[in-house]
Scaffold this active site. Structure first.
Site, PDB file in Angstrom:
ATOM      1  N   SER A 143       0.864  -1.194   0.000  1.00 27.40           N
ATOM      2  CA  SER A 143       0.000   0.000   0.000  1.00 27.40           C
ATOM      3  C   SER A 143       0.890   1.230   0.000  1.00 27.40           C
ATOM      4  O   SER A 143       2.012   1.194   0.522  1.00 27.40           O
ATOM      5  CB  SER A 143      -0.875   0.014   1.260  1.00 27.40           C
ATOM      6  OG  SER A 143      -1.525   1.264   1.395  1.00 27.40           O
ATOM      7  N   TYR A 157      -1.594  -0.509  10.359  1.00 32.43           N
ATOM      8  CA  TYR A 157      -1.794  -0.989   8.983  1.00 32.43           C
ATOM      9  C   TYR A 157      -0.604  -0.567   8.109  1.00 32.43           C
ATOM     10  O   TYR A 157      -0.058  -1.387   7.353  1.00 32.43           O
ATOM     11  CB  TYR A 157      -3.098  -0.407   8.420  1.00 32.43           C
ATOM     12  CG  TYR A 157      -3.309  -0.639   6.946  1.00 32.43           C
ATOM     13  CD1 TYR A 157      -3.820  -1.857   6.476  1.00 32.43           C
ATOM     14  CD2 TYR A 157      -3.004   0.345   6.003  1.00 32.43           C
ATOM     15  CE1 TYR A 157      -4.014  -2.070   5.124  1.00 32.43           C
ATOM     16  CE2 TYR A 157      -3.196   0.136   4.651  1.00 32.43           C
ATOM     17  CZ  TYR A 157      -3.698  -1.067   4.208  1.00 32.43           C
ATOM     18  OH  TYR A 157      -3.887  -1.289   2.869  1.00 32.43           O
TER      19      TYR A 157
HETATM   20  P1  NAP Z   1     -11.691  -5.641   0.388  1.00 35.20           P
HETATM   21  O1  NAP Z   1     -12.527  -5.084  -0.700  1.00 35.20           O
HETATM   22  O2  NAP Z   1     -12.040  -5.322   1.809  1.00 35.20           O
HETATM   23  O3  NAP Z   1     -11.626  -7.244   0.189  1.00 35.20           O
HETATM   24  C1  NAP Z   1     -10.887  -7.985   1.108  1.00 35.20           C
HETATM   25  C2  NAP Z   1     -10.816  -9.435   0.668  1.00 35.20           C
HETATM   26  O4  NAP Z   1      -9.938 -10.116   1.564  1.00 35.20           O
HETATM   27  C3  NAP Z   1     -12.147 -10.161   0.733  1.00 35.20           C
HETATM   28  O5  NAP Z   1     -12.173 -11.107  -0.301  1.00 35.20           O
HETATM   29  C4  NAP Z   1     -12.093 -10.845   2.096  1.00 35.20           C
HETATM   30  O6  NAP Z   1     -12.901 -12.019   2.188  1.00 35.20           O
HETATM   31  C5  NAP Z   1     -10.630 -11.212   2.154  1.00 35.20           C
HETATM   32  N1  NAP Z   1     -10.109 -11.417   3.514  1.00 35.20           N
HETATM   33  C6  NAP Z   1     -10.142 -10.577   4.575  1.00 35.20           C
HETATM   34  N2  NAP Z   1      -9.537 -11.139   5.647  1.00 35.20           N
HETATM   35  C7  NAP Z   1      -9.119 -12.371   5.240  1.00 35.20           C
HETATM   36  C8  NAP Z   1      -8.453 -13.441   5.881  1.00 35.20           C
HETATM   37  N3  NAP Z   1      -8.089 -13.368   7.182  1.00 35.20           N
HETATM   38  N4  NAP Z   1      -8.198 -14.557   5.164  1.00 35.20           N
HETATM   39  C9  NAP Z   1      -8.565 -14.665   3.868  1.00 35.20           C
HETATM   40  N5  NAP Z   1      -9.213 -13.675   3.199  1.00 35.20           N
HETATM   41  C10 NAP Z   1      -9.481 -12.544   3.883  1.00 35.20           C
HETATM   42  O7  NAP Z   1     -10.160  -5.201   0.207  1.00 35.20           O
HETATM   43  P2  NAP Z   1      -9.414  -4.489  -1.042  1.00 35.20           P
HETATM   44  O8  NAP Z   1      -9.624  -3.032  -0.942  1.00 35.20           O
HETATM   45  O9  NAP Z   1      -9.707  -5.195  -2.294  1.00 35.20           O
HETATM   46  O10 NAP Z   1      -7.883  -4.735  -0.615  1.00 35.20           O
HETATM   47  C11 NAP Z   1      -7.123  -5.820  -1.111  1.00 35.20           C
HETATM   48  C12 NAP Z   1      -5.663  -5.592  -0.709  1.00 35.20           C
HETATM   49  O11 NAP Z   1      -5.208  -4.349  -1.243  1.00 35.20           O
HETATM   50  C13 NAP Z   1      -5.426  -5.523   0.802  1.00 35.20           C
HETATM   51  O12 NAP Z   1      -4.212  -6.157   1.120  1.00 35.20           O
HETATM   52  C14 NAP Z   1      -5.321  -4.036   1.062  1.00 35.20           C
HETATM   53  O13 NAP Z   1      -4.561  -3.746   2.206  1.00 35.20           O
HETATM   54  C15 NAP Z   1      -4.646  -3.559  -0.214  1.00 35.20           C
HETATM   55  N6  NAP Z   1      -4.872  -2.128  -0.483  1.00 35.20           N
HETATM   56  C16 NAP Z   1      -6.117  -1.644  -0.705  1.00 35.20           C
HETATM   57  C17 NAP Z   1      -6.289  -0.275  -0.914  1.00 35.20           C
HETATM   58  C18 NAP Z   1      -7.634   0.345  -1.171  1.00 35.20           C
HETATM   59  O14 NAP Z   1      -7.723   1.601  -1.162  1.00 35.20           O
HETATM   60  N7  NAP Z   1      -8.692  -0.421  -1.387  1.00 35.20           N
HETATM   61  C19 NAP Z   1      -5.173   0.572  -0.896  1.00 35.20           C
HETATM   62  C20 NAP Z   1      -3.923   0.024  -0.649  1.00 35.20           C
HETATM   63  C21 NAP Z   1      -3.771  -1.324  -0.440  1.00 35.20           C
HETATM   64  P3  NAP Z   1     -14.454 -11.947   2.665  1.00 35.20           P
HETATM   65  O15 NAP Z   1     -15.233 -11.382   1.509  1.00 35.20           O
HETATM   66  O16 NAP Z   1     -14.830 -13.354   2.960  1.00 35.20           O
HETATM   67  O17 NAP Z   1     -14.488 -11.041   3.854  1.00 35.20           O
END
Ligand code: NAP
Length: 248
Positions: A143, A157
């Site tokens: 991130s 985080y």
């Molecule tokens: P999201 O929409 O909240 O989706 C999270 C996903 O991770 C869901 O499929 C969830 O499953 C799964 N998950 C959560 N905890 C888990 C666990 N303990 N074991 C297995 N699966 C788990 O998140 P996102 O925004 O797509 O983010 C994805 C990645 O990108 C993360 O690492 C995040 O830190 C990084 N990121 C995101 C952003 C942003 O702005 N969105 C920015 C920087 C980095 P369920 O559906 O079953 O809950």
């Protein structure tokens, strides 16, 4: 080449977008999720509709037995692994640092750091040429927080993502002789449900407007970078941290 990949947290957000793009290439995808079975089933259908194969695999990345089982299930369904998208991650609620509970910090580090390390280790065991694998690519989701520190929001985080950057560099150098490339994508403010899960549903739109590009990014814009790193067009690229953040 058709590939077999596992995407942790592949059921929603960035992981789901990457799964669908893999489907568009005809790849086979293990779609891991934590608890939302309906979303995982929908993601599997979307991958299949796009032209690929997929299975949904429930499992917590912070639990070693679950991690081994999700890799086993993917290889049982689709054959030897070619790639891991180390994507599952969580945020905590926006809080002053002095208010953080031990439980909050443990949860962040268990899922974002230990979980990512366990998954990368399992991928290394299966893809390393010296262990009978055929090489491959690991893409870690870091991130921009690792550079910015997330003051006043979630410094825990941000630190967890700093660990991902460091792991990426170390693993890339250790695993290169085994035919495994390791890179990280560092998204900025991306429009997914992760912000609502941290109690700030408007965060991506609100802060995205203050970035050089004046908007939040989409899950698909991050997934495109992930797919490039997974694919064969960048075979000399390893140990890189690729910012996908609209200039933030
Ligand atoms: P999201 O929409 O909240 O989706 C999270 C996903 O991770 C869901 O499929 C969830 O499953 C799964 N998950 C959560 N905890 C888990 C666990 N303990 N074991 C297995 N699966 C788990 O998140 P996102 O925004 O797509 O983010 C994805 C990645 O990108 C993360 O690492 C995040 O830190 C990084 N990121 C995101 C952003 C942003 O702005 N969105 C920015 C920087 C980095 P369920 O559906 O079953 O809950």
């Amino acid at each position: 080449m058709v590939k077999t990949i596992l995407i942790t947290g592949g059921s929603r957000g960035i992981g789901r977008a990457a799964a669908i793009m893999a489907g568009q290439r005809g790849w086979s995808v293990g779609v891991n999720y934590a608890g939302n079975e309906a979303a995982a089933r929908e993601a599997v259908q979307a991958v299949e509709k796009a032209g690929g194969k997929a299975i949904a695999i429930r499992g917590d990345v912070a639990v070693e037995a679950d991690v081994i089982a999700m890799f086993d299930a993917t290889e049982k369904a689709f054959g030897k692994l070619d790639g891991l998208v180390n994507n599952a991650g969580i945020v905590g609620p926006k809080q002053p640092f002095a208010e953080y509970s031990l439980e909050r910090m443990k949860r962040i580090f268990d899922i974002n750091v230990l979980g990512a390390y366990l998954c990368a280790r399992e991928a290394a065991r299966r893809m390393a040429k010296s262990r009978g694998g055929r090489g491959g690519s690991i893409v870690n989701l870091s991130s921009m927080a690792s550079r910015l520190g997330s003051p006043g929001e979630y410094v825990d985080y941000a630190g967890s993502k700093g660990a991902i950057d460091t792991m990426t560099i170390g693993l890339a150098r250790e695993l290169a002789p085994d035919g495994i490339r390791v890179n990280a994508v560092r998204p900025g403010l991306i429009d997914t449900e992760i912000h609502a899960s941290g109690g700030q549903p408007d965060r991506a739109a609100r802060l995205g407007a203050t970035t050089p590009m004046g908007r939040a990014g989409t899950a698909e814009e991050v997934a495109a970078a992930i797919m490039w790193l997974l694919g064969d067009d960048c075979n000399y690229l390893t140990a890189s941290l690729l910012d996908v953040a609209g200039g933030r």
